[in-house]
Design an enzyme around this catalytic site. Structure first.
Site, PDB file in Angstrom:
ATOM      1  N   CYS A  91       0.829  -1.205   0.000  1.00 30.56           N
ATOM      2  CA  CYS A  91       0.000   0.000   0.000  1.00 30.56           C
ATOM      3  C   CYS A  91       0.863   1.255   0.000  1.00 30.56           C
ATOM      4  O   CYS A  91       0.625   2.196  -0.760  1.00 30.56           O
ATOM      5  CB  CYS A  91      -0.933  -0.007   1.211  1.00 30.56           C
ATOM      6  SG  CYS A  91      -2.024   1.421   1.305  1.00 30.56           S
ATOM      7  N   CYS A 187      -5.642  -4.024   7.817  1.00 33.30           N
ATOM      8  CA  CYS A 187      -6.845  -3.231   8.037  1.00 33.30           C
ATOM      9  C   CYS A 187      -8.084  -3.827   7.392  1.00 33.30           C
ATOM     10  O   CYS A 187      -9.175  -3.805   7.988  1.00 33.30           O
ATOM     11  CB  CYS A 187      -6.618  -1.804   7.540  1.00 33.30           C
ATOM     12  SG  CYS A 187      -6.221  -1.675   5.759  1.00 33.30           S
TER      13      CYS A 187
END
Length: 343
Positions: A91, A187
């Site tokens: 990410c 997450c």
């Protein structure tokens, strides 16, 4: 004199919220951005409350499709192929900092910032990524993949602080985000177990020293190199996963000492400090929570390297990253792809 402008990634958590406050305190014009990475994201309201509390604008960027393509799908595909991806590194490398940079251009901001515990150092015309001062919280390991050209525009306000100091600042200010829970390691899983969300074909569990099949597994996605628990077989000694072979859908087990390896290959490398020679020594981390260890780096081509530790290290894991350090300085890193067995 015109204020310098910065766009800061705000997750709604204590770290990014405190980072935004510290930037304001430094006299910068601050705008926040919340990334929507999956459905029903947590802490969006906390991020909005914090932005109002600080008196700054909050942009909301819907990146769900992009995040799924670049992070979520490769994560599950990796496990199905017997590797262990690190979605935070992916990410940061391919999404977060590039999107921040684009938003900075749109808003005419000179800088971008996040709540990572790391530092930027400028020496003459050179810019370096350094470890954060809090050894327990240093997050430089997750940042080696940043585009080198962005370093001159990045600010890490928390790099000079410890986690306890950041919490104290948030509590003293009564920031709305002081009640936020610590962010999850992955997450998008929302506390679910990744292996409960996947199905795969069963296959053999093989004792590496004898070549004997000692059991059956329910899918190679259930395993990672160095794993001790949930193997599901008894062989008379504490067994660890030491190899996963997707071509035959097999999991190999052995004793703990056999999980230590000296050599492996790294691909998809990224350099923040270009190496001066094709072979050199530095310190290497093969997981976030470890002390860097001395190793030799041999450049094979522009993106492929061979790592040789001075002393064998526990469970180098394909899909995870090897990150290279010279003292406090991050030199670069890459993805572990191939282990040299019996080295």
């Amino acid at each position: 004199m015109k204020m310098k402008k910065v766009v800061v990634a705000m997750s709604g958590g204590v770290d990014s919220s405190t980072a935004a406050y510290l930037l304001i305190k430094q006299g910068m014009a601050v705008e926040g951005v919340f990334f929507v990475l999956f459905d029903n994201p947590s802490n969006l309201e906390l991020a909005a409350q914090t932005a109002r509390f600080l008196g700054i604008k909050l942009h909301i960027k819907d990146l769900r499709e992009y995040f799924k393509e670049k992070v979520i799908d490769p994560f599950f595909e990796g496990y199905s192929q017997g590797i262990t991806p690190n979605p935070c590194i992916i990410c940061n490398r391919y999404i977060k900092f590039h999107v921040l940079a684009k938003l900075a251009d749109l808003t005419k901001a000179q800088f971008i910032a996040t709540g990572h515990y790391a530092r930027i150092s400028k020496e003459n015309d050179n810019v370096f990524l350094l470890k954060g001062v809090d050894n327990k919280k240093d997050q430089s390991y997750f940042l080696y993949g940043i585009d080198k050209s962005l370093l001159n525009h990045i600010i890490f306000p928390l790099g000079q602080y410890t986690k306890d100091e950041v919490k104290k600042i948030a509590e003293t200010l009564d920031l709305p985000s002081k009640v936020a829970e610590e962010s999850l390691e992955i997450c998008f899983l929302r506390e679910k177990k990744y292996y409960e969300m996947m199905k795969a074909a069963s296959g053999p569990i093989i004792e590496k020293s004898t070549g004997k099949t000692v059991g059956q597994h329910g899918g190679i996605h259930l395993f990672t190199i160095g794993q001790r628990k949930r193997i599901g077989v008894s062989v008379g000694y504490p067994a660890y996963v030491v190899q996963i072979e997707p071509s035959i859908n097999a999991v190999y087990i052995a004793s703990r000492k056999d999980a230590y390896m000296r050599e492996f290959y790294v691909d998809d490398s990224n350099w923040l400090c270009e190496p001066a020679e094709n072979k050199f020594k530095c310190e290497v981390k093969i997981r976030y929570a470890m002390k860097p260890e001395r190793a030799s780096i041999t450049l094979i081509n522009n993106h492929r390297l061979k790592i040789t530790f001075d002393n064998p290290q526990f469970a180098p894991t394909p899909g995870q990253s090897a990150v290279f350090y010279e003292g406090e300085k991050v030199l670069g890193g890459g993805v572990i792809t191939e282990l040299v067995q019996d080295s």
